[in-house]
Scaffold this active site. Structure first.
Site, PDB file in Angstrom:
ATOM      1  N   ASP A  71       0.873  -1.174   0.000  1.00  0.00           N
ATOM      2  CA  ASP A  71       0.000   0.000   0.000  1.00  0.00           C
ATOM      3  C   ASP A  71       0.907   1.219   0.000  1.00  0.00           C
ATOM      4  O   ASP A  71       1.446   1.602   1.044  1.00  0.00           O
ATOM      5  CB  ASP A  71      -0.907  -0.020   1.229  1.00  0.00           C
ATOM      6  CG  ASP A  71      -1.796   1.225   1.320  1.00  0.00           C
ATOM      7  OD1 ASP A  71      -1.802   2.026   0.360  1.00  0.00           O
ATOM      8  OD2 ASP A  71      -2.477   1.400   2.346  1.00  0.00           O
TER       9      ASP A  71
ATOM     10  N   LYS B 291       2.805  11.171  -3.190  1.00  0.00           N
ATOM     11  CA  LYS B 291       1.788  10.488  -4.007  1.00  0.00           C
ATOM     12  C   LYS B 291       0.887  11.486  -4.714  1.00  0.00           C
ATOM     13  O   LYS B 291       0.395  11.225  -5.817  1.00  0.00           O
ATOM     14  CB  LYS B 291       0.968   9.564  -3.112  1.00  0.00           C
ATOM     15  CG  LYS B 291      -0.070   8.714  -3.840  1.00  0.00           C
ATOM     16  CD  LYS B 291      -0.724   7.750  -2.859  1.00  0.00           C
ATOM     17  CE  LYS B 291      -1.788   6.910  -3.535  1.00  0.00           C
ATOM     18  NZ  LYS B 291      -2.370   5.920  -2.601  1.00  0.00           N
TER      19      LYS B 291
END
Length: 629
Positions: free
Chosen positions: A25, A87
């Site tokens: 993740d 991100k």
């Protein structure tokens, strides 16, 4: 050393090697890695028994690189070399990053020729892909140290609403670390894998995933081992980071801190805002002590009521995709069996209250929202490397936006509609527009609107070598293929000659901040106008085709097959079509085309008869009978 797994009697004559696989993740705030051991999925801790790895990277002047908790220590004293929430930069261009509406405490390189933004550090210019690779490198090493061998492959999770550029950037980051990516898995789908297998709960589930930087909502059906994503929606620029920045801006206003404060102070304020938010999950008030530039400090407080006023707009914004995803799936709130909460931001009681009110049932919060995505990815990775040959689970994910091709008139013909199950391949045939055309330009687009100007351009390529034929005779088959990772490739083939061309779509990293969300909103609000405009463009294209064909016919046979009054009548009708063609009335163009068809019908029949007579000249009927036999 690789582990060996002994098979049950009757399954195999010999043991087979247990392949080491992991699920990752790669989060905005924190990242995790998980694996399946002894048939149980678990996240892997570091040497300090910490499972969460803060997604923070620090570059030092001596060339060393710190990742995680060690990197966070440099956020205040060395902010320009300490990168967090990278991100949110993946798959975006510098211009888009600067228009996000928030001030990012980094030193971006100006006038770069690369599509992606570059950050200036003491270690040189770094891209979001390179920074993300450092996080993945640490997770990879953690897994290999724990498991005692090299990883065969990994499944990396991405937001469901990540598009081609963002998915490709994620895959590129993994490539830099030497990781073999078995699959990019949508985060809500990964959560559903973990939840569904754990609870053995069949039915329709809503996965509400609000993380640090992105929001996803997916509707999934779990039935007889098949996990089907029915529809997905979301916002790739909405998450806990936005709440933290809003709280930090509120603190700056209360403490009279200038907007142009230094980078280190901004990072400190963001951290204090985050701590205040976390405090208010269990308390009614958070005390604030804010350091000022002059060495003094400001004392204040933030109540739960004030927090709700500040964060409610962000939480309400998540409900718009929730409504849309239900509409796309053809469901109502009453059809949802369970609601699962995923992502660290869902720990906020206000989020849970709002979601419970919208779906009219309390959401499931018994699964750790930080770990469930990594666990689901680990389960899928274990299946993909072959450690569970008897597993019957089938994942059916979807694409978030329609994929199409440009046609004449600047229109978009949708090849693969949004929320189509992947992997998928769709083909459609097109033809040439002009006589003798030997090249066709293929323009690939993504979006829901009818015109190319309202959709996002993904790529262009050309099919060359088409045999010269009359307009409409060539058969060009264009095939769109979307793999299990959601990445697109397009090929084109002329079916008569066999000439072929193809492209793997790797779009530039420059994206607008809320592009997907806005395009879907626009497709709904402009649906009627788009339909009318599409009809107009289609009639204009048809008019051009009719005009070009008639002019060619008149040039070839007009003088020999038409009387003067017939020629004048056709010319006058053609002039009428030319006058209305560029207007705004599709009906007028259609009527003019129909009128022209009526007055040229006899001319077309004579041309056909003339062509047949020419073909028969010098032959006997018996010749054709002999050929047929």
């Amino acid at each position: 050393m690789a582990l060996l797994q002994i098979n049950e009697p009757g399954l195999s004559a010999a043991p087979h090697q247990h392949r080491l696989a992991a699920g990752i993740d790669l989060g905005t705030t924190n990242s995790l890695i998980a694996t399946v051991r002894s048939n149980l999925p678990e996240t892997l801790p570091d040497a300090q028994a910490q499972h969460l790895l803060p997604s923070v990277v620090h570059y030092a002047a001596d060339g060393s690189i710190q990742v995680g908790e060690l990197a966070k220590q440099f956020a205040y004293p060395d902010p320009l070399n300490t990168i967090a929430s990278v991100k949110r930069l993946m798959g975006r261009g510098l211009a888009d990053v600067k228009t996000t509406g928030t001030r990012l405490p980094y030193d971006f390189v100006e006038n770069t020729n690369q599509g992606m933004p570059l950050l200036r550090t003491v270690a040189g210019e770094k891209s979001p892909v390179e920074i993300s690779a450092e996080i993945l490198r640490v997770l990879k090493q953690r897994a290999e140290d724990t498991l005692g061998g090299e990883l065969t492959g990994v499944v990396i999770t991405v937001p469901a609403y990540f598009d081609d550029a963002q998915r490709q950037a994620t895959k590129d980051a993994a490539t830099l670390t030497g990781l073999k990516v078995l699959r990019l898995l949508n985060e809500p789908t990964a959560a559903a894998v973990a939840y569904g297998l754990d609870k053995a709960a069949e039915g329709i589930h809503a996965i509400y995933d609000l993380g640090g930087g992105t929001f996803d909502i997916s509707i999934l059906r779990l039935q007889r081992g098949v996990l089907e994503v029915m529809a997905t929606a979301g916002d790739t620029a909405l998450g806990g980071d936005d709440i933290d920045r809003t709280l930090a801006q509120w603190i700056m206003q209360q403490a009279n801190i200038a907007e142009d404060t230094i980078h280190g102070h901004i990072r400190e304020l963001l951290e204090l805002a985050k701590l205040a938010k976390e405090t208010l999950t269990t308390q009614e008030m958070a005390q604030l002590t804010i350091p000022l530039a002059d060495g003094q400090s400001w004392q204040g407080k933030l109540t739960k009521t004030q927090l709700h006023q500040l964060v409610d707009p962000f939480i309400q914004k998540t409900l718009t995709p929730c409504r849309r995803v239900l509409r796309d799936a053809g469901l109502s709130v009453a059809d949802i069996s369970e609601v699962v909460m995923v992502g660290g931001t869902t720990r906020m009681p206000r989020v849970r209250e709002t979601v419970a009110e919208f779906f009219q049932r309390p959401p499931h919060v018994d699964i750790d929202p930080d770990k469930v995505v990594a666990i689901g990815a680990a389960i899928q990775a274990d299946i993909l490397v072959g450690n569970q040959p008897g597993d019957q689970m089938l994942l059916l994910d979807v694409i978030p936006l329609s994929l199409g091709i440009e046609t004449m008139g600047g229109l978009v013909e949708k090849i693969i509609p949004r929320n189509t199950t992947i992997p998928v391949a769709r083909a459609q045939e097109f033809t040439t527009f002009k006589d003798g055309q030997t090249v066709m330009a293929i323009h690939i687009l993504q979006g829901e609107r009818e015109l190319i100007t309202d959709c996002r351009s993904l790529a262009r390529f050309e099919l060359r070598g088409i045999p010269p034929m009359v307009a409409g005779a060539a058969r060009i088959r264009v095939t769109y293929q979307v793999d299990a990772d959601g990445l697109l490739s397009v090929s084109a083939r002329e079916m008569i000659s066999g000439v072929h061309s193809e492209i793997i779509v790797k779009p530039s990293y420059g994206l607008t901040d809320r592009e997907i969300e806005q395009r879907l909103k626009d497709s709904q609000s402009h649906a009627k106008a788009d339909a009318e405009l599409r009809s107009l463009r289609e009639q204009q294209v048809e008019a051009d085709r009719v005009i070009n064909a008639l002019r060619a016919a008149l040039h070839t046979d007009g003088a020999t097959l038409l009387k003067r009054d017939e020629f004048l009548n056709i010319s006058a009708t053609l002039d009428t079509l030319l006058k209305v063609k560029d207007g705004k009335e599709a009906t007028a163009i259609k009527q003019a085309i129909q009128k022209l068809d009526e007055v040229t019908r006899e001319f077309a029949a004579r041309r056909m008869d003339n062509a047949i007579r020419k073909a028969l000249t010098g032959h006997r009927v018996d010749d054709f009978m002999e050929e047929k036999s």
